[in-house]
Design an enzyme around this catalytic site. Structure first.
Site, PDB file in Angstrom:
ATOM      1  N   ASP A  69      49.545 102.987  94.800  1.00 44.37           N
ATOM      2  CA  ASP A  69      48.155 102.538  94.621  1.00 44.37           C
ATOM      3  C   ASP A  69      48.019 101.152  95.229  1.00 44.37           C
ATOM      4  O   ASP A  69      48.984 100.606  95.772  1.00 44.37           O
ATOM      5  CB  ASP A  69      47.748 102.578  93.140  1.00 44.37           C
ATOM      6  CG  ASP A  69      46.280 102.973  92.996  1.00 44.37           C
ATOM      7  OD1 ASP A  69      45.433 102.261  93.549  1.00 44.37           O
ATOM      8  OD2 ASP A  69      45.986 103.997  92.328  1.00 44.37           O
ATOM      9  N   HIS A  73      42.938 103.433  97.938  1.00 39.33           N
ATOM     10  CA  HIS A  73      44.043 103.077  97.031  1.00 39.33           C
ATOM     11  C   HIS A  73      45.334 102.816  97.808  1.00 39.33           C
ATOM     12  O   HIS A  73      46.421 103.176  97.364  1.00 39.33           O
ATOM     13  CB  HIS A  73      44.259 104.174  95.976  1.00 39.33           C
ATOM     14  CG  HIS A  73      43.161 104.241  94.967  1.00 39.33           C
ATOM     15  ND1 HIS A  73      43.068 103.357  93.921  1.00 39.33           N
ATOM     16  CD2 HIS A  73      42.094 105.071  94.857  1.00 39.33           C
ATOM     17  CE1 HIS A  73      41.994 103.654  93.189  1.00 39.33           C
ATOM     18  NE2 HIS A  73      41.378 104.684  93.739  1.00 39.33           N
ATOM     19  N   GLU A  99      37.950 107.784  95.085  1.00 39.71           N
ATOM     20  CA  GLU A  99      37.459 106.404  95.161  1.00 39.71           C
ATOM     21  C   GLU A  99      37.823 105.707  96.481  1.00 39.71           C
ATOM     22  O   GLU A  99      38.518 104.704  96.494  1.00 39.71           O
ATOM     23  CB  GLU A  99      38.039 105.597  93.988  1.00 39.71           C
ATOM     24  CG  GLU A  99      37.640 106.166  92.629  1.00 39.71           C
ATOM     25  CD  GLU A  99      38.312 105.452  91.472  1.00 39.71           C
ATOM     26  OE1 GLU A  99      37.685 105.330  90.434  1.00 39.71           O
ATOM     27  OE2 GLU A  99      39.485 105.038  91.604  1.00 39.71           O
TER      28      GLU A  99
HETATM   29  C1  ACM Z   1      40.726 108.652  89.179  1.00 39.12           C
HETATM   30  O1  ACM Z   1      40.622 108.444  87.961  1.00 39.12           O
HETATM   31  N1  ACM Z   1      40.389 107.713  90.050  1.00 39.12           N
HETATM   32  C2  ACM Z   1      41.221 109.911  89.689  1.00 39.12           C
END
Ligand code: ACM
Length: 539
Positions: free
Chosen positions: A187, A258, A321
Site C-alpha cells: 500500500d 495505493h 480508490e
Molecule cells: C477498500 O476498503 N479500499 C477496499
C-alpha cells in the site's frame, strides 16, 4: 436430526448444520489411538499433535482403515459422506468416527471434535499434569459449509505484522472453519513482500518515517519509524503452514493506486518528477502508477514473483480508490488516452486492469478485484470483492462474476466494536457483534443468477489504527466468531442462541490467550485511555 446444541462444553461455533440424538459418551484417554486412511494421515498427525501436547497423553496414529483394529478415533474418506468440505462425526460404541468425502472435510470434523472436548484441550502443554480421561458426548453430527470462500483479510501494509503471529492467526481461522487468508501486502504506507528483481521495493518501500498519532484528522505524528517485510521463504512458510490446515493464502498487490511505497522506491513508476517518500499519513494518496509500457511491465514482473510464491488459484490485484488527478496532468497518460480513443481518465484504469488481468490469466490464475473495477468494465471471469455495498456484489454476480461479499457495513473489522467512550481509536464507528451476526451474504430476495454467483464472504482488517497483533486480535474477536457462522452455518441463526454458545467459546479463546473484546466492553488494558475518556467515540 434437529438443530441443537451438543451436550458438553459450551456449544460449537460456527453453529452445526444438524445434530442427532445424544447417546453414551465416548471416553478418550492416555494411549488412545487415531486410525487413519492413507488420505487422512496428515490430518490424523495434526490431531495427534494437538491432543498429546494439551494432555500429556501418549496418542498413537495407525495407518489402518481396518475397522477391527483397536482405535478410539477413526478418520475416514468416503465419497458418500456429503459433498466437498462437509463431514459426519459420530460418537458411539466407544469410537469417535469422522467421515468425509475430502481430507478438508475430515479436518473440519477434527476441529469440531476439539470443540467437543474441554477448553483445556486447546493448550500447548498440560496445565496440571497428565490430563485425566475425557468424554466426547455421544452424538451424530452432519455438517457442511454454506459458502466455499470463507475469508479473513489482513492488511500488513499499514502496520507490519510479525510472521509468527500470522501463523497463529491461521490456527485461529482454521479453528473457526475459515479457509482463506487474504494478505494485503502492499500500500502507500509500506511494501511487505521481497521481490528479487526490484530490491528497492523492500529496501526503501518497507519503511516509513513515522505514523499518525491518534486519529489521522488530528494531524499529529509519532516520530517513530515503522516497517518490515517478509522474505519469499517467509511467505512460502506461511503458505505451506496454512495449506496443512486447509487455508489458502490469497496475496494482494494493490494497483494502480495505493502504490506510493513502490513509487518512493522507483520514482520512474510515478507521474511527477517530484521525489516522494513512503507515505506517513493515512488516507488515499494522489500518487498513482503512470501508464507507460515499462510500468505495466514492472507490474507483470512483480506478479510473476508473486505467482511463484503463492500457488493458490487467486491473485488479488486491488484496483480500489485510484484517484485520476495525476493522469489528468500527465502527458503520457493523455497520450495513452488518445491512442485508446478514451474520453475520460477513469477508463484508463479499465485499460490498465485489462493488461494485468491478462497476465495473471496467461499464467493460469484468476484475478480478484475490489468493486471499483466494475466502473470501467471488470474483465470477464474476474472475482469481485464487493466492499462499498452489498448491492455492487449483487450486480456483479448477476453480470456473471464470481463474487466474495465484503461489504464494509457488516464485515469491516477496522471499525470500532461499539460507540462507547472507552473503545480504542478506530477508523469509524461501529460494527457490533450483533450486526456481523445478522449479515446475510446471500439474501433470499436475490435472483437465482445473483445467488449462484456469490461464492463467499470475507471479513476485513485494515490496520491504520491496528499497530500490532494484540490490537488485531481485539478487532477480530469475537466478531470473527460471528462471521464464521455467517460463512459456514445454515442461514437463519438466532443471535441469542449464538450469544449463549459464545459464552462457552470465550473460555476457549481465554485458553488460547486471544486478546478478544469482552462482551461487557474492553478491559482497562484494552481501553483508549485511563480512566475511560469522557467523550464518545467520535472516530
Ligand atoms: C477498500 O476498503 N479500499 C477496499
Amino acid at each position: 436430526m434437529t438443530e441443537a446444541r451438543p451436550p458438553g462444553p459450551g456449544g460449537v461455533i460456527p453453529r452445526l448444520a444438524s445434530l442427532g440424538e445424544p447417546g453414551r459418551a465416548v471416553e478418550l484417554g492416555d494411549g488412545c489411538v487415531i486410525a487413519c486412511d492413507p488420505g487422512t494421515l496428515p490430518v490424523g498427525e495434526l490431531l495427534r499433535g494437538w491432543l498429546s501436547a494439551a494432555t500429556g497423553w501418549n496418542v498413537g496414529v495407525s495407518a489402518s482403515p481396518d475397522d477391527a483394529a483397536p482405535s478410539h478415533i477413526r478418520l475416514r474418506l468416503d465419497e458418500r459422506a456429503g459433498a466437498g468440505e462437509g463431514y459426519e462425526l459420530s460418537a458411539r460404541d466407544d469410537v469417535v468416527t469422522i467421515t468425509a468425502a475430502s481430507p478438508a472435510g475430515v479436518f473440519y470434523g477434527v476441529q469440531t471434535l476439539r470443540l467437543l472436548l474441554p477448553p483445556e484441550f486447546l493448550r500447548r502443554a498440560p496445565a496440571g499434569g497428565v490430563a485425566p480421561p475425557a468424554g466426547v458426548p455421544g452424538l451424530l453430527i452432519r455438517d457442511e459449509p454454506r459458502l466455499a470462500w470463507r475469508g479473513a483479510h489482513l492488511d500488513v501494509a499499514r502496520h507490519f505484522m510479525p510472521k509468527q503471529w500470522i501463523l497463529r492467526l491461521i490456527d485461529l481461522l482454521a479453528l473457526h472453519k475459515l479457509n482463506v487468508l487474504h494478505l494485503h501486502l502492499t500500500d502507500d504506507q509500506g511494501w511487505r513482500m521481497e521481490i528479487e528483481r526490484y530490491p528497492r521495493l523492500t529496501e526503501v518501500g518497507a519503511w516509513r518515517r513515522e505514523s499518525p498519532l491518534g486519529h489521522s484528522r488530528d494531524r499529529r505524528f509519532d516520530g517513530v519509524p515503522h516497517g518490515g517485510y517478509y522474505t519469499k521463504n517467509d511467505l512460502r512458510e506461511i503458505v505451506e503452514y496454512a495449506a496443512r490446515q486447509f487455508v489458502t493464502v490469497v496475496p494482494e498487490i494493490d494497483m494502480p493506486g495505493h502504490m506510493q511505497a513502490a513509487i518512493a522506491a522507483y520514482p520512474h513508476l510515478g507521474n511527477t518528477a517530484e521525489p516522494v517518500e513512503v507515505r506517513s499519513a493515512w488516507g488515499i494518496s494522489p500518487q498513482v502508477l503512470n501508464l507507460d509500457d515499462e510500468t505495466v511491465q514492472f507490474c507483470r514482473d512483480v506478479l510473476d514473483e508473486v505467482i511463484d510464491v503463492f500457488p493458490g488459484q487467486h491473485i488479488h490485484l486491488g484496483g480500489d480508490e485510484c484517484p485520476t488527478q495525476e493522469w489528468e496532468h500527465s502527458a503520457g497518460a493523455q497520450r495513452r488516452m488518445a491512442a485508446l480513443g478514451l474520453t475520460d481518465e477513469r477508463f484508463l484504469q479499465g485499460w490498465f486492469t485489462e493488461q494485468v488481468v491478462a497476465h495473471v490469466s496467461a499464467r493460469g490464475r484468476t484475478a480478484v478485484l475490489w468493486d471499483e473495477a466494475l466502473e470501467s468494465g471488470a474483465p470477464e471471469g474476474t472475482v469481485i470483492m464487493s466492499w462499498r455495498s452489498d448491492v455492487a456484489g449483487w450486480y456483479a454476480a448477476s453480470a456473471g462474476h464470481p463474487v466474495v461479499m465484503t461489504p464494509e457495513y457488516w464485515t469491516y473489522f477496522d471499525w470500532a466494536q461499539d460507540r462507547g467512550a472507552a473503545e480504542p481509536v478506530a477508523i469509524h464507528v461501529a460494527t457490533s457483534l450483533r450486526r456481523v451476526h445478522a449479515f446475510d451474504p446471500v439474501p433470499p430476495s436475490l435472483t437465482p443468477a445473483a445467488r449462484a454467483g456469490i461464492v463467499g464472504a470475507q471479513c476485513q482488517l485494515w490496520t491504520e489504527y491496528v499497530s500490532g497483533p494484540a490490537r488485531a486480535e481485539y478487532q477480530y474477536f469475537p466478531r470473527l466468531c460471528a462471521f464464521a457462522e455467517v460463512a459456514w452455518s445454515p442461514p437463519g441463526g438466532e443471535f441469542g442462541d449464538f450469544e449463549e454458545r459464545l459464552a462457552g467459546h470465550l473460555a476457549r479463546l481465554d485458553v488460547l490467550g486471544v486478546n478478544y473484546r469482552p462482551l461487557a466492553g474492553p478491559t482497562p488494558g484494552q481501553m483508549r485511555g485511563w480512566p475511560a475518556a469522557e467523550a464518545g467515540n467520535v472516530s
